[in-house]
Design a protein around this motif. Structure first.
Motif, mmCIF file in Angstrom:
data_model
loop_
_atom_site.group_PDB
_atom_site.id
_atom_site.type_symbol
_atom_site.label_atom_id
_atom_site.label_comp_id
_atom_site.label_asym_id
_atom_site.label_seq_id
_atom_site.Cartn_x
_atom_site.Cartn_y
_atom_site.Cartn_z
ATOM 1 N N TYR A 151 4.743 2.289 7.313
ATOM 2 C CA TYR A 151 5.231 1.361 6.296
ATOM 3 C C TYR A 151 4.104 0.504 5.745
ATOM 4 N N ARG A 152 3.131 0.193 6.598
ATOM 5 C CA ARG A 152 1.992 -0.564 6.099
ATOM 6 C C ARG A 152 1.222 0.242 5.033
ATOM 7 N N THR A 155 3.239 0.412 1.856
ATOM 8 C CA THR A 155 3.273 -0.872 1.144
ATOM 9 C C THR A 155 2.032 -1.005 0.254
ATOM 10 N N LYS A 156 0.888 -0.513 0.743
ATOM 11 C CA LYS A 156 -0.343 -0.595 -0.043
ATOM 12 C C LYS A 156 -0.235 0.205 -1.337
ATOM 13 N N ASP A 161 8.833 -1.704 -0.431
ATOM 14 C CA ASP A 161 8.583 -3.127 -0.604
ATOM 15 C C ASP A 161 8.122 -3.761 0.712
ATOM 16 N N ARG A 162 7.710 -4.994 0.602
ATOM 17 C CA ARG A 162 7.164 -5.716 1.758
ATOM 18 C C ARG A 162 8.219 -5.975 2.818
ATOM 19 N N ALA A 165 8.460 -3.125 5.259
ATOM 20 C CA ALA A 165 7.331 -3.095 6.195
ATOM 21 C C ALA A 165 7.476 -4.154 7.272
ATOM 22 N N ASP A 166 7.986 -5.347 6.866
ATOM 23 C CA ASP A 166 8.181 -6.411 7.866
ATOM 24 C C ASP A 166 9.235 -6.006 8.911
#
Length: 368
Positions: A151-152, A155-156, A161-162, A165-166
């Protein structure tokens, strides 16, 4: 004158007749016994038992006196037993206490033997469950770590969306916490298993405790047996059936250990001890028939048999009648009575014996 001569002649004839008769009777007496019979004399004896107590004490009861017939194992003397009975009760109480302790210890041991295997099985199951939980936690942690990393990257590039990833990062953190918890749970499960397995040592210790209490019980039982034995020994019993010939104590007297109390003679095992000259002993053998004559019953011979022949000669004992006979070498011989009807014969009576060593020779009364 003729009448006086006739009287003298008559007296002379009578004197010769009397002298002849006396000579004949004396010759008959001194002729000796026929060949095949041996004449001997002595005194009746019996198997004599001196009764004594193994312990000191005061004579509480005297249950037999001179002349009383007693049977085997009959109590004849009873010593004061109050102190011994008190010790016996103490020993019995101690044994009962030891038995109760042993029963309780065995019961506890039995419960432990059931509980400990169950605890061990439960602890092993907990370890297995913790291991499975740890493996699952490891798998979740591995997967959430991969998801968070992916997910990181996404996200890049703006593919996700962020927030997504969180959430992936949060899931990885939760998985790592669960992994640490699973590892701690497994460690605790292993400790509980080790503790449960220590129960085997507890069983062993309880077994040793049971063995110690069992030893105490045996010791208490031995003390009880000893007290009972002492109590039994305070009752002096006749070792054989016989007649009391001597009483040495009275009721109330204090006696020491081993001090003689009574003498019992087995009147059914009387024998006449005689001494046979060296030149005659070769004619005798065990089992030969004999007849015993006493002054008390002159017309009643008593049947007997040769049961003992000494292997060595000795000088005739001093109680034999003449000094000439006392310098002769003789052998002691015991003639055991076949029976003693109504216990007529008693030890100490003088008696004559006729021993038949050749079969078929008619019996004759003793002639000295």
């Amino acid at each position: 004158m003729k009448g006086r001569n006739g009287l003298v002649l008559l007296l002379l004839v009578l004197g010769i007749a009397v002298a002849s008769y006396l000579f004949w009777t004396q010759w008959q007496k001194t002729e000796g016994m026929p060949d095949g019979l041996i004449l001997a004399n002595g005194r009746l004896e019996g198997d004599r038992y001196t009764l004594a107590s193994k312990f000191a004490g005061r004579v509480e009861e005297l249950l037999a006196r001179e002349g009383d017939d007693v049977h085997k194992e009959q109590v004849v003397v009873r010593l004061d037993d109050r102190q011994t009975r008190a010790k016996l009760e103490q020993a019995r109480s101690a044994l009962e206490a030891a038995e109760a302790q042993l029963a309780a210890a065995r019961k506890k041991l039995g419960i432990l033997r059931q509980q400990i295997p169950l605890k061990i099985d439960t602890a092993r199951a907990d370890v297995a469950h913790a291991e499975a939980a740890l493996q699952a936690a490891k798998s979740r942690a591995h997967q959430t770590r991969k998801d968070a990393k992916r997910y990181r990257e996404l996200t890049k590039t703006g593919a996700v969306d962020r927030y997504a990833a969180d959430q992936a990062e949060l899931a990885w953190e939760v998985a790592r916490a669960d992994l640490a918890t699973a590892m701690a749970a497994l460690e605790q499960a292993h400790k509980r298993l080790a503790e449960a397995e220590l129960g085997r040592e507890e069983i062993h210790a309880r077994e040793q405790e049971v063995a110690a209490v069992a030893a105490q019980k045996r010791q208490a039982a031995a003390a009880l047996d000893e007290a009972q034995s002492v109590l039994d020994d305070l009752e002096v019993k006749a070792p054989v059936a016989g007649t009391v010939t001597t009483r040495i104590v009275d009721e109330g007297e204090v006696v020491s250990p081993g001090a003689p109390l009574l003498t019992v003679v087995d009147l059914d095992r009387l024998y006449l001890k005689v001494y046979v000259p060296e030149k005659e002993i070769g004619k005798l053998r065990l089992g030969l028939e004999a007849r015993i004559y006493t002054d008390a019953f002159p017309d009643r011979p008593f049947e007997a048999r040769v049961r003992y022949i000494a292997s060595r000669a000795q000088f005739t004992p001093k109680e034999v009648q003449t000094p000439d006979e006392r310098v002769k070498l003789v052998y002691a011989v015991k003639l055991y009575l076949e029976e003693n009807p109504d216990h007529r014969l008693t030890p100490g009576l003088p008696a004559d014996a006729v021993i038949r060593w050749r079969d078929g020779v008619p019996w004759e009364p003793p002639r000295w």
